[in-house]
Design a protein around this motif. Structure first.
Motif, PDB file in Angstrom:
ATOM      1  N   CYS A  99       0.865  -1.185   0.000  1.00 26.49           N
ATOM      2  CA  CYS A  99       0.000   0.000   0.000  1.00 26.49           C
ATOM      3  C   CYS A  99       0.897   1.228   0.000  1.00 26.49           C
ATOM      4  O   CYS A  99       2.121   1.119   0.054  1.00 26.49           O
ATOM      5  CB  CYS A  99      -0.928   0.004   1.217  1.00 26.49           C
ATOM      6  SG  CYS A  99      -0.068   0.163   2.801  1.00 26.49           S
ATOM      7  N   SER A 100       0.304   2.399  -0.054  1.00 25.78           N
ATOM      8  CA  SER A 100       1.099   3.623  -0.009  1.00 25.78           C
ATOM      9  C   SER A 100       1.521   3.907   1.432  1.00 25.78           C
ATOM     10  O   SER A 100       0.865   3.471   2.383  1.00 25.78           O
ATOM     11  CB  SER A 100       0.291   4.802  -0.544  1.00 25.78           C
ATOM     12  OG  SER A 100      -0.757   5.131   0.371  1.00 25.78           O
ATOM     13  N   PRO A 101       2.629   4.629   1.639  1.00 26.05           N
ATOM     14  CA  PRO A 101       3.042   4.991   3.001  1.00 26.05           C
ATOM     15  C   PRO A 101       1.954   5.751   3.765  1.00 26.05           C
ATOM     16  O   PRO A 101       1.766   5.529   4.958  1.00 26.05           O
ATOM     17  CB  PRO A 101       4.279   5.866   2.764  1.00 26.05           C
ATOM     18  CG  PRO A 101       4.828   5.383   1.460  1.00 26.05           C
ATOM     19  CD  PRO A 101       3.627   5.049   0.632  1.00 26.05           C
ATOM     20  N   ARG A 102       1.229   6.628   3.078  1.00 29.78           N
ATOM     21  CA  ARG A 102       0.180   7.389   3.761  1.00 29.78           C
ATOM     22  C   ARG A 102      -0.959   6.487   4.224  1.00 29.78           C
ATOM     23  O   ARG A 102      -1.445   6.601   5.353  1.00 29.78           O
ATOM     24  CB  ARG A 102      -0.373   8.488   2.842  1.00 29.78           C
ATOM     25  CG  ARG A 102      -1.260   9.491   3.580  1.00 29.78           C
ATOM     26  CD  ARG A 102      -1.768  10.566   2.654  1.00 29.78           C
ATOM     27  NE  ARG A 102      -3.118  10.237   2.139  1.00 29.78           N
ATOM     28  CZ  ARG A 102      -3.798  10.995   1.272  1.00 29.78           C
ATOM     29  NH1 ARG A 102      -3.219  12.087   0.773  1.00 29.78           N
ATOM     30  NH2 ARG A 102      -4.999  10.650   0.885  1.00 29.78           N
ATOM     31  N   TYR A 103      -1.358   5.562   3.341  1.00 34.43           N
ATOM     32  CA  TYR A 103      -2.425   4.639   3.734  1.00 34.43           C
ATOM     33  C   TYR A 103      -1.967   3.778   4.911  1.00 34.43           C
ATOM     34  O   TYR A 103      -2.760   3.490   5.821  1.00 34.43           O
ATOM     35  CB  TYR A 103      -2.814   3.747   2.546  1.00 34.43           C
ATOM     36  CG  TYR A 103      -4.014   2.869   2.833  1.00 34.43           C
ATOM     37  CD1 TYR A 103      -5.304   3.340   2.625  1.00 34.43           C
ATOM     38  CD2 TYR A 103      -3.854   1.580   3.337  1.00 34.43           C
ATOM     39  CE1 TYR A 103      -6.417   2.545   2.913  1.00 34.43           C
ATOM     40  CE2 TYR A 103      -4.952   0.782   3.618  1.00 34.43           C
ATOM     41  CZ  TYR A 103      -6.229   1.266   3.410  1.00 34.43           C
ATOM     42  OH  TYR A 103      -7.313   0.481   3.710  1.00 34.43           O
ATOM     43  N   TYR A 104      -0.695   3.398   4.908  1.00 33.67           N
ATOM     44  CA  TYR A 104      -0.157   2.588   6.003  1.00 33.67           C
ATOM     45  C   TYR A 104      -0.254   3.347   7.328  1.00 33.67           C
ATOM     46  O   TYR A 104      -0.712   2.796   8.341  1.00 33.67           O
ATOM     47  CB  TYR A 104       1.301   2.220   5.706  1.00 33.67           C
ATOM     48  CG  TYR A 104       1.930   1.317   6.739  1.00 33.67           C
ATOM     49  CD1 TYR A 104       1.886  -0.063   6.602  1.00 33.67           C
ATOM     50  CD2 TYR A 104       2.577   1.850   7.854  1.00 33.67           C
ATOM     51  CE1 TYR A 104       2.461  -0.898   7.548  1.00 33.67           C
ATOM     52  CE2 TYR A 104       3.150   1.032   8.806  1.00 33.67           C
ATOM     53  CZ  TYR A 104       3.090  -0.341   8.653  1.00 33.67           C
ATOM     54  OH  TYR A 104       3.659  -1.150   9.610  1.00 33.67           O
ATOM     55  N   GLU A 105       0.166   4.584   7.329  1.00 35.25           N
ATOM     56  CA  GLU A 105       0.153   5.362   8.575  1.00 35.25           C
ATOM     57  C   GLU A 105      -1.274   5.622   9.051  1.00 35.25           C
ATOM     58  O   GLU A 105      -1.558   5.588  10.254  1.00 35.25           O
ATOM     59  CB  GLU A 105       0.887   6.693   8.367  1.00 35.25           C
ATOM     60  CG  GLU A 105       2.385   6.543   8.180  1.00 35.25           C
ATOM     61  CD  GLU A 105       3.050   5.870   9.377  1.00 35.25           C
ATOM     62  OE1 GLU A 105       2.622   6.126  10.528  1.00 35.25           O
ATOM     63  OE2 GLU A 105       3.983   5.077   9.156  1.00 35.25           O
ATOM     64  N   GLU A 106      -2.178   5.875   8.137  1.00 34.33           N
ATOM     65  CA  GLU A 106      -3.555   6.211   8.527  1.00 34.33           C
ATOM     66  C   GLU A 106      -4.385   4.999   8.923  1.00 34.33           C
ATOM     67  O   GLU A 106      -5.327   5.120   9.711  1.00 34.33           O
ATOM     68  CB  GLU A 106      -4.256   6.944   7.381  1.00 34.33           C
ATOM     69  CG  GLU A 106      -3.664   8.327   7.083  1.00 34.33           C
ATOM     70  CD  GLU A 106      -4.331   8.987   5.892  1.00 34.33           C
ATOM     71  OE1 GLU A 106      -5.157   8.315   5.217  1.00 34.33           O
ATOM     72  OE2 GLU A 106      -4.033  10.170   5.619  1.00 34.33           O
ATOM     73  N   ASN A 107      -4.041   3.814   8.419  1.00 38.65           N
ATOM     74  CA  ASN A 107      -4.908   2.661   8.623  1.00 38.65           C
ATOM     75  C   ASN A 107      -4.251   1.473   9.321  1.00 38.65           C
ATOM     76  O   ASN A 107      -4.956   0.578   9.805  1.00 38.65           O
ATOM     77  CB  ASN A 107      -5.450   2.185   7.273  1.00 38.65           C
ATOM     78  CG  ASN A 107      -6.332   3.206   6.602  1.00 38.65           C
ATOM     79  OD1 ASN A 107      -7.525   3.288   6.883  1.00 38.65           O
ATOM     80  ND2 ASN A 107      -5.747   4.003   5.706  1.00 38.65           N
ATOM     81  N   ILE A 108      -2.930   1.437   9.372  1.00 45.42           N
ATOM     82  CA  ILE A 108      -2.238   0.293   9.989  1.00 45.42           C
ATOM     83  C   ILE A 108      -1.395   0.744  11.169  1.00 45.42           C
ATOM     84  O   ILE A 108      -1.501   0.192  12.268  1.00 45.42           O
ATOM     85  CB  ILE A 108      -1.363  -0.440   8.948  1.00 45.42           C
ATOM     86  CG1 ILE A 108      -2.239  -0.941   7.783  1.00 45.42           C
ATOM     87  CG2 ILE A 108      -0.617  -1.612   9.580  1.00 45.42           C
ATOM     88  CD1 ILE A 108      -1.461  -1.542   6.628  1.00 45.42           C
ATOM     89  N   ALA A 109      -0.534   1.717  10.917  1.00 46.48           N
ATOM     90  CA  ALA A 109       0.290   2.319  11.982  1.00 46.48           C
ATOM     91  C   ALA A 109       1.019   1.277  12.821  1.00 46.48           C
ATOM     92  O   ALA A 109       1.056   1.352  14.052  1.00 46.48           O
ATOM     93  CB  ALA A 109      -0.578   3.209  12.871  1.00 46.48           C
ATOM     94  N   GLY A 110       1.564   0.272  12.156  1.00 41.83           N
ATOM     95  CA  GLY A 110       2.371  -0.711  12.868  1.00 41.83           C
ATOM     96  C   GLY A 110       1.610  -1.910  13.400  1.00 41.83           C
ATOM     97  O   GLY A 110       2.222  -2.869  13.877  1.00 41.83           O
ATOM     98  N   ASP A 111       0.284  -1.889  13.352  1.00 43.20           N
ATOM     99  CA  ASP A 111      -0.514  -3.020  13.841  1.00 43.20           C
ATOM    100  C   ASP A 111      -0.663  -4.032  12.708  1.00 43.20           C
ATOM    101  O   ASP A 111      -1.489  -3.870  11.809  1.00 43.20           O
ATOM    102  CB  ASP A 111      -1.891  -2.535  14.300  1.00 43.20           C
ATOM    103  CG  ASP A 111      -2.731  -3.662  14.904  1.00 43.20           C
ATOM    104  OD1 ASP A 111      -2.290  -4.838  14.873  1.00 43.20           O
ATOM    105  OD2 ASP A 111      -3.837  -3.370  15.397  1.00 43.20           O
ATOM    106  N   LEU A 112       0.129  -5.104  12.775  1.00 42.12           N
ATOM    107  CA  LEU A 112       0.141  -6.107  11.714  1.00 42.12           C
ATOM    108  C   LEU A 112      -0.608  -7.375  12.114  1.00 42.12           C
ATOM    109  O   LEU A 112      -0.324  -8.455  11.610  1.00 42.12           O
ATOM    110  CB  LEU A 112       1.590  -6.458  11.332  1.00 42.12           C
ATOM    111  CG  LEU A 112       2.442  -5.280  10.827  1.00 42.12           C
ATOM    112  CD1 LEU A 112       3.843  -5.750  10.489  1.00 42.12           C
ATOM    113  CD2 LEU A 112       1.791  -4.623   9.612  1.00 42.12           C
ATOM    114  N   SER A 113      -1.589  -7.219  12.980  1.00 46.06           N
ATOM    115  CA  SER A 113      -2.378  -8.371  13.410  1.00 46.06           C
ATOM    116  C   SER A 113      -3.338  -8.803  12.293  1.00 46.06           C
ATOM    117  O   SER A 113      -3.662  -8.036  11.383  1.00 46.06           O
ATOM    118  CB  SER A 113      -3.179  -8.017  14.656  1.00 46.06           C
ATOM    119  OG  SER A 113      -4.161  -7.026  14.348  1.00 46.06           O
ATOM    120  N   PHE A 114      -3.811 -10.009  12.411  1.00 46.56           N
ATOM    121  CA  PHE A 114      -4.758 -10.542  11.429  1.00 46.56           C
ATOM    122  C   PHE A 114      -6.013  -9.669  11.351  1.00 46.56           C
ATOM    123  O   PHE A 114      -6.475  -9.315  10.256  1.00 46.56           O
ATOM    124  CB  PHE A 114      -5.121 -11.981  11.797  1.00 46.56           C
ATOM    125  CG  PHE A 114      -6.179 -12.590  10.917  1.00 46.56           C
ATOM    126  CD1 PHE A 114      -5.837 -13.179   9.701  1.00 46.56           C
ATOM    127  CD2 PHE A 114      -7.522 -12.574  11.294  1.00 46.56           C
ATOM    128  CE1 PHE A 114      -6.816 -13.743   8.882  1.00 46.56           C
ATOM    129  CE2 PHE A 114      -8.506 -13.133  10.485  1.00 46.56           C
ATOM    130  CZ  PHE A 114      -8.152 -13.720   9.273  1.00 46.56           C
TER     131      PHE A 114
END
Length: 309
Positions: free
Chosen positions: A176-191
């Motif tokens: 995904c894009s870095p922005r989408y990662y920060e806004e929607n995941i932010a390091g939480d890589l859980s299922f």
């Protein structure tokens, strides 16, 4: 009625006797006479009047020569053209490739090939591996480049009539894009977190996403939010760059975008399972010189450049 009988008739007509025709065709005089007699029986007419010193065409013989002579000449020209293409590597190639791989890499490979063989017309068919294999079976493709990601069933379906050779091995990654990662995941890589994302997929079944989840977590989300469905991976890359969601793709396809900071890989446990990009050809097909030349350029590109630009 066979073309061979008409060819013998035309040769006798032009030579004026069976002896010279037999020498030219490298057959016996009795064989010439037998084929002429059979042709006359089939047509129900006499084509020649026989004399001790030769043959004189009848009016029907002259008419047949006028009618079929140009057709046989054109047929010989067409056959010679095919043989010329085999030897000189001039002609037409029909090649299949996956949508994304074909869109991104095939123009570069064709550019290299065209520099060596500028008189070749190339037809590219960018579609799924399943459709490509169907085209191979129908003789519509000279060869195909296919993905075998999650492809055990695909292998079983075509291994009886095709052989494949691996060109490139890559990982199947979620990106995904870095922005989408920060806004929607932010390091939480859980299922649960990853399963709740907006997804971009090449098909309504989202099989590539389900396979990725199963590889990473050993289970598949009960449902996925499919934000964009497009049958071209390059379109999905552009959607991801515009922060619309995450998608599963081959690592080589997004290498440049990752290096430029436009996309990032999401790796909860590993980069993902392997995808093989393979060259597929029919088992009983003898490649032409033209096909061999393109395959040489293709393999050289795969070994030296693919995924490294």
């Amino acid at each position: 009625m066979s073309l061979n009988k008409l060819h013998i008739f035309k040769t006798v007509y032009e030579c004026g006797n069976t002896a010279d025709a037999a020498a030219l065709l490298k057959v016996t005089r009795p064989a010439i006479s037998q084929n002429l007699s059979r042709l006359e029986d089939e047509l129900g007419i006499s084509l020649f009047t026989r004399f001790p010193k030769g043959l004189i065409p009848t009016p029907q013989g002259h008419q047949l020569a006028r009618n079929v002579g140009p057709l046989l000449d054109q047929l010989n020209i067409e056959i010679s053209a095919v043989s010329h293409n085999q030897d000189s590597r001039v002609g037409i190639l029909h090649i299949g490739a996956p949508q994304a791989t074909g869109t991104l890499y095939m123009p570069r490979i064709v550019e290299r090939f065209n520099a060596l063989y500028p008189n070749v017309e190339i037809h590219l068919y960018l579609e799924s591996s399943t459709l490509q294999l169907a085209r191979l079976m129908k003789g519509e493709l000279d060869f195909a480049i296919i993905d075998v990601y999650g492809g055990e069933e695909l292998h079983r379906n075509f291994q009886s009539y095709c052989f494949s050779e691996t060109l490139v091995e890559e990982f199947v990654v979620l990106a995904c894009s870095p922005r989408y990662y920060e806004e929607n995941i932010a390091g939480d890589l859980s299922f649960d977190k990853l399963a709740s994302l907006d997804f971009l997929t090449t098909q309504d079944t989202a099989l590539e996403l389900k396979s990725w989840f199963y590889d990473q977590f050993g289970k598949i989300p009960p449902s996925l939010t499919k934000r964009v469905i497009a049958n071209n991976g390059i379109a999905l890359i552009d959607c991801a760059r515009r922060h619309l969601g995450a998608f599963a793709t081959g690592s080589n396809l997004i290498k440049e975008y990752v290096e430029h900071g436009e996309l990032i890989e999401i790796t909860p446990r590993s980069r993902g399972e392997n995808n093989s990009i393979c060259l597929a050809q029919l088992l009983d097909k003898k490649p032409s010189a033209l096909e061999k030349a393109f395959i040489t350029v293709l393999k050289d590109y795969a070994q030296s450049t693919w995924g490294r630009e």
